[in-house]
Write an enzyme that holds these catalytic residues in place. Structure first.
Site, PDB file in Angstrom:
ATOM      1  N   CYS A 297       1.177  -1.248   0.172  1.00 16.28           N
ATOM      2  CA  CYS A 297       0.269   0.048  -0.029  1.00 16.28           C
ATOM      3  C   CYS A 297       0.697   1.349   0.017  1.00 16.28           C
ATOM      4  O   CYS A 297       1.330   2.438  -0.725  1.00 16.28           O
ATOM      5  CB  CYS A 297      -0.874   0.035   1.214  1.00 16.28           C
ATOM      6  SG  CYS A 297      -0.026   0.106   2.800  1.00 16.28           S
ATOM      7  N   HIS A 345      -2.506   1.261   6.528  1.00 18.70           N
ATOM      8  CA  HIS A 345      -2.723   1.244   5.510  1.00 18.70           C
ATOM      9  C   HIS A 345      -2.393   2.518   4.320  1.00 18.70           C
ATOM     10  O   HIS A 345      -3.023   3.574   5.345  1.00 18.70           O
ATOM     11  CB  HIS A 345      -4.279   0.031   5.366  1.00 18.70           C
ATOM     12  CG  HIS A 345      -4.270  -0.179   3.708  1.00 18.70           C
ATOM     13  ND1 HIS A 345      -3.969  -0.625   2.867  1.00 18.70           N
ATOM     14  CD2 HIS A 345      -5.614   0.333   3.381  1.00 18.70           C
ATOM     15  CE1 HIS A 345      -3.929  -1.068   1.795  1.00 18.70           C
ATOM     16  NE2 HIS A 345      -5.575  -0.135   2.152  1.00 18.70           N
ATOM     17  N   HIS A 357      -5.823   1.729  -4.294  1.00 14.77           N
ATOM     18  CA  HIS A 357      -4.582   0.981  -3.419  1.00 14.77           C
ATOM     19  C   HIS A 357      -4.348  -0.033  -3.722  1.00 14.77           C
ATOM     20  O   HIS A 357      -4.895  -0.710  -4.186  1.00 14.77           O
ATOM     21  CB  HIS A 357      -5.548   1.432  -1.812  1.00 14.77           C
ATOM     22  CG  HIS A 357      -6.479   0.804  -1.905  1.00 14.77           C
ATOM     23  ND1 HIS A 357      -6.570   0.052  -0.670  1.00 14.77           N
ATOM     24  CD2 HIS A 357      -7.768  -0.067  -2.324  1.00 14.77           C
ATOM     25  CE1 HIS A 357      -7.708  -1.227  -0.929  1.00 14.77           C
ATOM     26  NE2 HIS A 357      -8.661  -1.196  -1.786  1.00 14.77           N
TER      27      HIS A 357
END
Length: 385
Positions: A297, A345, A357
């Site tokens: 990520c 994240h 993402h």
């Protein structure tokens, strides 16, 4: 008083006929079923599909958290290794310089000896703390030229600096060893969490997997609904802002309405970052990866903003500090959206409640609602440039 009733024969009756053999077989079957139930717990003892889903999601979350720790340890290890290499090169250079200075001193001592002075005492030289101490003891200072004195000063100065650099290199090596240990630990944790998640999923039946997919679909639909709601709220807020600016300009007698678009410089950079991110859609999530073939990520968001000419840190813990925090209602394309209390994240906001993402292991870079894991999972929004 004893009963005269006859005892009932053992066995069972089928249509009025006693069948001892059938009774024995039935008892045996019951015993076998009981043993089987103990060896293989019933379906009631298995965790529910919802519990399995939660456990798998938790494992992936823990793996992603460990991934960010791995990324941080890897970055620290890389920097520390470069520092150690630089220090060792410096120590080698200084050692050579020290040897050259020692040779110069040797030539000076030999010259003093030829002029009739006493031969230098090596032990005294090595034990002396300063050049003055040594030459006071050997009574040679007064006989030295200015150039010779400078050579002595340079020797002891270089000797002190070299010792400090060696100590610094030793400390850096110790730090590097610790960083490498942290790196191995984080890597092991990631691998263990992913293996546990795969094991849980492998134990599901085909029917359970289908039900799990249906649950995931419902979650995505709910996330999409929330994204649409946010998009409406942002559009309404933008229209209200434009109305207020128009009213203010009218009151001030201005003829031209000022631009209501985000800062041109930021919008231009954000457009480049988003263009890059879109070209990465479909590439696999791989923990620790920074491209060009796969990403995790934070590796994706770092690469996207780098394509726009903006350097942001490698890991989520640092990326969240690399900009200005803004309300979710004011999020603009290009902003970074961070998730979870431990900030493990991140995604790149594209507008209308959506982001690009790299979700998790086994998934691919994709567009998805920022509510993909529920509204409560959103930590903050940061504008990096």
């Amino acid at each position: 008083m004893a009963s005269h009733r006859k005892s009932r024969p053992s066995g069972t009756r089928v249509a009025g006929i006693r069948t001892p053999a059938l009774a024995t077989a039935a008892l045996t079957s019951v015993a076998l079923l009981s043993q089987t139930a103990q060896a293989n717990p019933s379906a009631d003892d298995r965790p529910s599909l919802e519990e399995v889903e939660k456990k798998v999601d938790d494992l992936y979350r823990q793996a992603e958290s460990a991934t960010e720790k791995y990324n941080a340890a890897k970055e620290k290890t890389t920097k520390q290794r470069k520092r150690v290499d630089t220090l060792l090169d410096d120590v080698a250079r200084r050692t050579q310089k020290l040897n050259d200075a020692r040779e110069e001193l040797g030539r000076n001592a030999a010259a003093q000896y030829r002029t009739g002075a006493a031969a230098p005492d090596t032990a005294t030289f090595l034990l002396a703390d300063t050049p003055q101490d040594y030459f006071d003891q050997s009574q040679l200072m007064s006989r030295m030229t200015g150039r010779q004195k400078r050579s002595v000063d340079e020797y002891f100065t270089e000797q002190s600096a070299t010792m400090k650099k060696r100590q610094e290199a030793t400390r850096s090596l110790e730090t590097l060893t610790e960083s490498q240990k942290d790196l191995r630990t984080a890597k092991s944790t990631v691998q263990k969490k992913l293996a546990d998640a795969r094991q849980l999923l492998s134990e599901l039946t085909a029917q359970e997997k289908a039900r799990l997919a249906a649950i995931e679909k419902r979650k995505q639909e709910e996330a999409a609904r929330k994204a649409e709601e946010l998009a409406r709220q942002q559009a309404e807020a933008e229209r209200e802002r434009e109305r207020q600016e128009a009213a203010q300009q009218q009151e001030q007698g201005q003829q031209e309405q000022g631009s209501t678009a985000p800062d041109g410089s930021y919008a231009t950079k954000a457009e480049k970052a988003l263009a890059f991110a879109r070209t990465q859609i479909g590439k696999p999530y791989v923990w620790g990866a920074t491209g060009p073939d796969s990403y995790d990520c934070s590796g994706l968001t770092q690469a996207a903003w780098k394509a726009a000419g903006v350097d942001i840190p490698r890991v989520t813990y640092d990326q969240v500090e690399a900009g200005t925090t803004v309300p979710l209602s004011s999020a603009q394309p290009g902003d970074l959206v961070f998730f979870y209390d431990d900030i493990t994240h991140v995604g790149l906001y594209i507008g209308n409640g959506m982001m690009i993402h790299a979700p998790k292991p086994g998934a691919y870079v994709r567009e998805e609602s920022i509510y993909y894991d529920g509204e409560s999972s959103i930590h903050s929004v940061v504008r990096p440039a």
